[in-house]
Design an enzyme around this catalytic site. Sequence first.
Site, short mmCIF file in Angstrom:
data_model
loop_
_atom_site.label_atom_id
_atom_site.label_comp_id
_atom_site.label_asym_id
_atom_site.label_seq_id
_atom_site.Cartn_x
_atom_site.Cartn_y
_atom_site.Cartn_z
CG ASP A 29 -15.07 -2.63 -12.98
OD1 ASP A 29 -16.03 -3.10 -11.86
OD2 ASP A 29 -15.04 -2.80 -13.93
CG HIS A 46 -18.49 -5.34 -3.11
ND1 HIS A 46 -18.25 -4.92 -4.64
CD2 HIS A 46 -18.97 -6.36 -3.42
CE1 HIS A 46 -18.45 -5.99 -5.32
NE2 HIS A 46 -18.88 -6.83 -4.93
CG LEU A 140 -20.37 16.23 -3.57
CD1 LEU A 140 -20.03 16.66 -4.32
CD2 LEU A 140 -19.70 15.21 -2.24
C1 IPE Z 1 -20.08 -1.21 -13.80
O1 IPE Z 1 -18.83 -2.75 -13.37
C2 IPE Z 1 -21.38 -1.32 -12.49
C3 IPE Z 1 -20.84 -0.78 -11.63
C4 IPE Z 1 -19.30 -0.13 -10.92
C5 IPE Z 1 -21.52 -0.64 -10.35
P1 IPE Z 1 -19.01 -3.60 -13.54
O2 IPE Z 1 -17.85 -4.40 -13.08
O3 IPE Z 1 -20.45 -4.70 -13.79
O4 IPE Z 1 -19.33 -3.93 -15.69
P2 IPE Z 1 -18.54 -4.38 -16.78
O5 IPE Z 1 -19.99 -6.33 -15.84
O6 IPE Z 1 -17.22 -5.75 -16.49
O7 IPE Z 1 -18.64 -4.26 -17.71
C1 IPE Z 2 -17.31 -2.88 -8.98
O1 IPE Z 2 -16.58 -3.82 -8.58
C2 IPE Z 2 -18.31 -2.73 -7.54
C3 IPE Z 2 -19.70 -3.47 -8.48
C4 IPE Z 2 -20.23 -4.23 -9.66
C5 IPE Z 2 -20.91 -3.33 -7.48
P1 IPE Z 2 -16.56 -5.24 -9.12
O2 IPE Z 2 -18.03 -5.99 -8.17
O3 IPE Z 2 -17.10 -5.38 -10.70
O4 IPE Z 2 -15.23 -6.03 -9.34
P2 IPE Z 2 -14.55 -6.97 -10.48
O5 IPE Z 2 -14.22 -6.39 -11.76
O6 IPE Z 2 -14.80 -7.55 -10.25
O7 IPE Z 2 -13.57 -6.85 -9.73
MG MG Z 3 -16.52 -4.94 -12.69
#
Ligand code: IPE
Ligand code: IPE
Ligand code: MG
Length: 270
Positions: A29, A46, A140
């Site tokens: 995240d 990303h 792995l």
């Molecule tokens: C969780 O992250 C899902 C992934 C990393 C793929 P999110 O960014 O979607 O989670 P919330 O919405 O902050 O809980």
């Molecule tokens: C996690 O990073 C990746 C996915 C959920 C696909 P985020 O896109 O949630 O990044 P933040 O949380 O908005 O910084």
């Molecule tokens: Mg996020």
Amino acid sequence: MSKSPRIVSTTSAVPALSTLPQHVAVIMDGNGRWAKGRGLPRIAGHRKGVEAVRELVTACGELGIPYLTLFAFSSENWRRPETEVRLLLELFLMALDKEVKKLHTSKVRFRVIGDIERFGPKLGARIQAAEELTRDNQNLTLTIAANYGGRWDVAQACKQLAREAAAGQLDPESITPESLEPHLSMAGMPEPDLFIRTGGEQRISNFLLWQLAYTELYFTPVLWPEFDRSQFDQALASFASRQRRFGQTGDQVEGQPLEQPARAGKGSHA
Ligand code: IPE
Ligand code: IPE
Ligand code: MG
């Protein structure tokens, strides 16, 4: 070849313990915030995140950690703006095309869990081809959770049990937690020993709800694109310092020997 990890349900038996996790599960995240902080579009975060994935996969291979599971797209991420979802799916497709051969050369078994039908036939076919190509690799097991939700997983496993019951092949009274496990997406894999979430939030966000029952949780404010080998080493050190009790007392656990990491060192195989 060293021994394969034993698959034990942590609520039916206490697993053999090791200071090195056999299975690491990660919520990657913070990509969006990383990009925003640099005045870049979210997709740039990303893209940078893919590099961090590569680094972690390499680290797990070198350390002899046999299972790595990464949350790439949750069943709730469809709620994001359409453009971000589309760009994320394109990135997934591109990363598949670019990385799968390399993964195969490194003897990585690649798997995807989640309701992948929603991604459409093109991505579905690519995923299937990658899984087939790498299915016998033993260095792995890399599992990508895509359009995955822990609740979806439990529900689809229940559906399978319900079908067996409706067909008269299963007595509903005989159902135990273990009856569900062969039907879950992670069937046949050990439960995660270590869960890592980057990006500062301290929540599970519908990841592996069932499997995280006794997993050690590690949260770091570091944003995913900046999660490097030294960050991973810190998470591993934190894991190694924990006492896992599985319901027992500390005194009971202190008498139990720790297994030496079965596969430590570059080049050891499952
Ligand atoms: C969780 O992250 C899902 C992934 C990393 C793929 P999110 O960014 O979607 O989670 P919330 O919405 O902050 O809980
Ligand atoms: C996690 O990073 C990746 C996915 C959920 C696909 P985020 O896109 O949630 O990044 P933040 O949380 O908005 O910084
Ligand atoms: Mg996020």
